[in-house]
Design an enzyme around this catalytic site. Sequence first.
Site, PDB file in Angstrom:
ATOM      1  CG  ASP A 243      21.014  -2.722  17.448  1.00 57.76           C
ATOM      2  OD1 ASP A 243      22.097  -3.409  17.689  1.00 57.76           O
ATOM      3  OD2 ASP A 243      21.667  -0.726  18.425  1.00 57.76           O
ATOM      4  CG  ASP A 253      22.717   2.857  13.439  1.00 57.11           C
ATOM      5  OD1 ASP A 253      22.740   4.228  13.269  1.00 57.11           O
ATOM      6  OD2 ASP A 253      22.356   2.817  14.827  1.00 57.11           O
TER       7      ASP A 253
HETATM    8  P1  AMP Z   1      25.036   1.916  18.606  1.00 55.89           P
HETATM    9  O1  AMP Z   1      26.119   1.277  18.900  1.00 55.89           O
HETATM   10  O2  AMP Z   1      25.535   3.867  18.428  1.00 55.89           O
HETATM   11  O3  AMP Z   1      23.704   1.516  17.265  1.00 55.89           O
HETATM   12  O4  AMP Z   1      23.816   2.285  19.497  1.00 55.89           O
HETATM   13  C1  AMP Z   1      22.966   1.672  20.031  1.00 55.89           C
HETATM   14  C2  AMP Z   1      21.787   2.184  21.147  1.00 55.89           C
HETATM   15  O5  AMP Z   1      22.700   2.806  22.314  1.00 55.89           O
HETATM   16  C3  AMP Z   1      20.921   3.004  20.490  1.00 55.89           C
HETATM   17  O6  AMP Z   1      19.771   2.218  20.891  1.00 55.89           O
HETATM   18  C4  AMP Z   1      21.350   4.288  20.954  1.00 55.89           C
HETATM   19  O7  AMP Z   1      20.366   5.052  20.134  1.00 55.89           O
HETATM   20  C5  AMP Z   1      22.389   4.378  21.860  1.00 55.89           C
HETATM   21  N1  AMP Z   1      23.112   5.629  21.967  1.00 55.89           N
HETATM   22  C6  AMP Z   1      24.672   5.096  21.431  1.00 55.89           C
HETATM   23  N2  AMP Z   1      24.838   6.183  22.246  1.00 55.89           N
HETATM   24  C7  AMP Z   1      24.332   7.508  22.622  1.00 55.89           C
HETATM   25  C8  AMP Z   1      24.327   8.475  23.541  1.00 55.89           C
HETATM   26  N3  AMP Z   1      24.865   8.937  23.477  1.00 55.89           N
HETATM   27  N4  AMP Z   1      23.155   8.736  23.775  1.00 55.89           N
HETATM   28  C9  AMP Z   1      21.674   8.145  24.597  1.00 55.89           C
HETATM   29  N5  AMP Z   1      22.326   6.344  22.976  1.00 55.89           N
HETATM   30  C10 AMP Z   1      22.644   6.290  22.538  1.00 55.89           C
HETATM   31 MG    MG Z   2      22.267   1.729  16.453  1.00 56.62          MG
END
Ligand code: AMP
Ligand code: MG
Length: 480
Positions: A243, A253
């Site tokens: 993702d 990201d």
């Molecule tokens: P990442 O590892 O940052 O790419 O995040 C993985 C998933 O978790 C993605 O779908 C993000 O949108 C979600 N996500 C990460 N941090 C948060 C947060 N603080 N609140 C809501 N969703 C989050």
């Molecule tokens: Mg992400």
Amino acid sequence: MQFNPRYPSLNPKLYHQQMPIPLKGAKAGHFNEALADQLQWSQQEKTEWVEICSGQKTFAEFHPLAMVYAGHQFGQWAGQLGDGRGLLIAQVLDKNNQTIDLHLKGAGSTPYSRMGDGRAVLRSVIREYLAGHALTHLGIPSSNSVGFTSSTQGVQREKLELGAMMLRTSDCHIRLGHFEWINQYQPELLPEFTQKCMEWHYPECLDAEQPLLAFASKVIQRTAVMISKWQLIGFAHGVMNTDNLNITGSTLDFGPYGFMERFRPNWINNHSDYNSRYTYQNQPSIAHWNLWNWLNNLIPLAKPEEKEKFKQDLAHCLEHFETTFLEHYKQGLCQKMGLPNFHKDSFDCGMAFLNILQSEQLDYTASFIRLQNQEYEALKDDCLDRRQFEAFLTQYETIRTNQDIDALDAAMFEANPIYILRNHMAQKAIELAERNDFSEVDRLFKLLSQPFTQQTDLEKAEDLAPLPSDVPEVMVSCSS
Ligand code: AMP
Ligand code: MG
């Protein structure tokens, strides 16, 4: 701005429209005016950048939306994910007539937030803001940001931090994981979605004899090129989940990323990666794994009687990942070394240099600059095993004999940055910003705008070297 809203033309099952939820006490962090100009922002929009980058002002031409996707995280199927704390707030044409997404990160919870609070903290926003800027100016395809805002609102992580928002730009927010979500949950959407991806991002493929194979090949090729550039600059993404890779091969990201300092191929910057899946040296094979996983999601597009042949063709496309990666990596390493790409011993000599950096634990960026400046004695003095260095230098000078040295040296200067974003540099900027002082963010922003040019008026000694090895490293984890 010139709007070109195209994501909303997709089936509404693929997104959720909602407005940003502003933070309390939003205030200016930093603004990237050059990027705003590139995006054709009007004077009025520039004046309102704090309102725009804090979710207080949106545009009538585009209803903000959160995208849904899925993914494999750390090698495991994670099911539905999505924009849990970010909203696509516009798609606009830049000066080159390219469509660019504006994505507001930290804009509040969405139906895809799972357990998260929908927020981003100032620490992670500054890290992403500076890294996107650094990579862009290092010539690596990447998201970037027009600006970020801080706030007075507390957001709980391991400790209470300040909430912040950032307006991120990217040529594409469609992730490999979009295809995974569709196949798992709404497979009937796959043909139209794939068609739109090709129209928007790879229109040249539509005229190919086999458009799908051409599309797959292009995604593979761009990803391989991006990864080769990461390896050459010493960038470790940190969370190469499916993702977090998009379909145009531009870096997306940033979380627990890092720019390599002492050369350690098995280095991992992400302290949450307990199994060392995303080490620097694993990045090419992880990208290959992600792409293999992604290609499986194209198979349903083949007619039943053609499926077997299509699978073989996709496997053949994927074989080009390794060749493309190696070709770009070898060419890039020779350029960094000031060695001719065509010479049969150049790549081995480059690897010999990397072996020295590894065994002597030397700084990756600073050592290439020393080589470029022909500071061979200083390099030798850095080494405990001086014989190893002398053997390397003999081979190096032999290969360079009778070559067009001016051209090789000029190429070196374009490949070896003086400045990268070391963790301790970002950390210093974050600590000051948390006390409402953004001067260090600004200094780093300027410095990293021209990473290949010495800027004596701006640089500090600590920009040029790792912290002493007895100083504890900055801990970077997935929590952001
Ligand atoms: P990442 O590892 O940052 O790419 O995040 C993985 C998933 O978790 C993605 O779908 C993000 O949108 C979600 N996500 C990460 N941090 C948060 C947060 N603080 N609140 C809501 N969703 C989050
Ligand atoms: Mg992400």
